[in-house]
Each structure stands twice: as C-alpha cells, then as structure tokens.
Write an enzyme that holds these catalytic residues in place. Structure first.
Site, short mmCIF file in Angstrom:
data_model
loop_
_atom_site.label_atom_id
_atom_site.label_comp_id
_atom_site.label_asym_id
_atom_site.label_seq_id
_atom_site.Cartn_x
_atom_site.Cartn_y
_atom_site.Cartn_z
N GLY A 144 0.83 -1.20 0.00
CA GLY A 144 0.00 0.00 0.00
C GLY A 144 0.87 1.26 0.00
N SER A 161 6.61 -4.84 -1.45
CA SER A 161 6.41 -3.44 -1.78
C SER A 161 6.49 -2.60 -0.49
CB SER A 161 5.08 -3.27 -2.53
OG SER A 161 5.00 -2.03 -3.19
N TRP A 162 5.45 -1.83 -0.15
CA TRP A 162 5.47 -1.09 1.11
C TRP A 162 5.65 -2.05 2.29
CZ3 TRP A 162 6.27 2.44 4.49
CH2 TRP A 162 5.61 2.43 5.72
N ASP A 176 9.79 -4.81 -13.10
CA ASP A 176 8.96 -4.05 -12.15
C ASP A 176 9.01 -2.57 -12.49
OD1 ASP A 176 7.66 -2.97 -9.91
OD2 ASP A 176 8.49 -4.49 -8.57
N HIS A 188 5.57 -6.36 -10.96
CA HIS A 188 5.28 -6.12 -9.55
C HIS A 188 4.25 -7.11 -8.98
CE1 HIS A 188 5.76 -3.40 -6.14
NE2 HIS A 188 4.46 -3.38 -5.96
#
Length: 280
Positions: free
Chosen positions: A35, A102-103, A233, A261
């Site tokens: 996120g 990711s986050w 990505d 991704h």
C-alpha cells in the site's frame, strides 16, 4: 489455536484486524501487506506453506478491515512499528520471520531495525524506497500526487471517486495488469479510503524518507535477508532492489526474469517459495 480472526486495540482509537492461519506449532511468520493502506488480501496466505508456517496477517492502521477505516490521525510508520510489537507480545511470540512486499517490505525493514531481537530473518519482495522523487516518478506528470490527494478529500464524492478510479487504473497499468473499465460506487468509496491513506503516507515519504530508510538498512548486519525482485517491475524499479541490497549487509538478491510487480505471477510465486525454503 485454530485459524482465528480478531480485533486488537492498539490505542488512539485504532483497532487492528488480525487473521492467523496455518500450523500453530510451526514457524511464526508475520505477513505485511503493501500500500500503504491496502490490507491483507486473502490470496497472500497461498504464498506460504500453512503446514510449516503459523501465519499472522494484520491489516495495518486504517487499512483493510481495521477500524476506523481510512483513519489518518495517529497513523505513521512509528505507530505501525509499535503496533507490530503489541501484536507479537499479544500472541506470545518470542521471534518471528518477517515477510512483506512493496510497502510491506519497507515496513519490515523499519520494524526489524527497531526490534531486531524479535526478528529471525526477513524475506522481502519488490522493496519500495520511500522518497518523494521516486513517488513522483511513479505517477508521472499527468497524475500529480498533491492533486490526487486534494481530489480524494473533495466534499463532492463524484470528484473523490474519479480520483480513486484514475489512481487505480494507473496502478494496475504500471503493475502490468489489465485495468478494469469501471467499478460501482461502493467499490470506489473503498478505494477512496485506501488512497487517502496511501496519499497521507506518500506525501510524507512514509514518515521515513530515503536517508532514514537506508540508515535502518545499515543497522541490520547479521539479520538474514532475502530480496526478491522482478526485472520488469515498473512500480518499484529494479534499481530500488540494487540500492537496498547494497545497504543491507550480507543480504541475498534474487532476480525474477520476465516479471513485474505482481506477487502472484507464477515466476514470482516460485521465487518467493524458494526463498522461504532456503532461509529456513
């Protein structure tokens, strides 16, 4: 204990929604969603071996099913790190493997740097570097973050929904997925909450910034770290993985060819499961 879902009060009026799955006698594994603001997709559990792992899947403050939904007050990376410690202690876990994409990978590094004695190792996918320059590069000139944030907070829900739809389509396109043409008002209202929270973090460089994040990486010498990253990505470009790998002493970087991704791309799933096995 069997698979269970519960709310965990963490202060400031926030309650985390937490799901546990898998083998309670297995290795405790923390699963951190991306996120910021996305929440744990039910599909994430499929990336792990529930016969070997006891999975802990929290929705971060304001995200997913956590309450209040989309709340930005008392919601920073420092709060999220403290929440993870509260959760670990609540479950009686001495040390756990920390994983995320990711986050979620960024938060995993920040958490491990603050509480390294609680972390056995890190398995991370598509790591994100929290800098405004990298965020602006993701959006490009046509979708400025500040303009999106203003529209998401607009009193007219039509304006807010349009901003959420534009962000969603751009995100899907950058991830290499087929963007849906539309969504109903209920789905768009949920996206508004998600992207308001994400904008809150991204405009503040996730309350870390690049320098502090790299400093956190440098404090993890001795902690086993596996980095998995798709060569294609576009959301978190490959140079992000190279920069983090260079600052994580002793880390291992695995490239996934032909993959962007998407955590559910077959090649990414295979690399992820192999990394979980190799770091046992």
């Amino acid at each position: 204990m069997p698979d269970a879902c519960f709310f965990l009060p963490v202060g400031d009026g926030h309650r985390l929604w937490v799901e546990t799955r898998g083998n309670p006698a297995g290795e405790p594994v923390l699963v951190l969603h991306g996120g910021p603001g996305s929440g744990c997709s039910p599909r994430l559990a499929a990336l792990y071996d529930e016969a070997r792992h006891w999975l802990v899947l929290p929705d971060q403050r304001g995200a997913g099913l956590s309450e209040p939904a989309g709340e930005r007050a008392a919601n920073t990376t420092a709060h999220l790190i403290a929440d993870l410690e509260t959760l670990r202690q609540h479950l009686g876990i001495a040390r756990w493997r920390v994983t995320g994409g990711s986050w979620g990978a960024t938060l995993a590094i920040a958490y491990a740097a603050a509480h390294r004695d609680a972390v056995s190792d890190l398995v991370l996918r598509s790591v994100f570097i929290p800098s405004r320059a990298r965020v602006d590069a993701f959006f490009g000139g046509e979708l400025p973050l500040d303009g999106l944030a203003a529209d998401l907070d607009h009193v007219d829900p039509v304006v807010a929904r349009a901003a959420a739809l534009a962000w969603w389509r751009h995100e899907l396109g950058m991830a290499g997925a087929s963007a849906a043409a539309t969504a109903d008002d209920g789905a768009l209202d949920r996206l508004v909450l998600k992207y308001r929270l994400q904008a809150h973090y991204l405009r503040a460089e996730c309350f870390l910034g690049e320098a502090a994040f790299f400093a956190a990486c440098s404090r993890l010498a001795g902690v086993p770290v596996s980095l998995i990253h798709g060569r294609e990505d576009r959301v978190c470009p490959p140079y992000s993985a190279e920069a983090v790998h260079a600052r994580l002493p002793g880390s291992r970087l695995v490239w996934v060819e032909g993959c962007g991704h998407d955590p559910f791309h077959p090649a990414m799933q295979a690399a992820w499961r192999a990394a979980l096995l190799s770091s046992d």
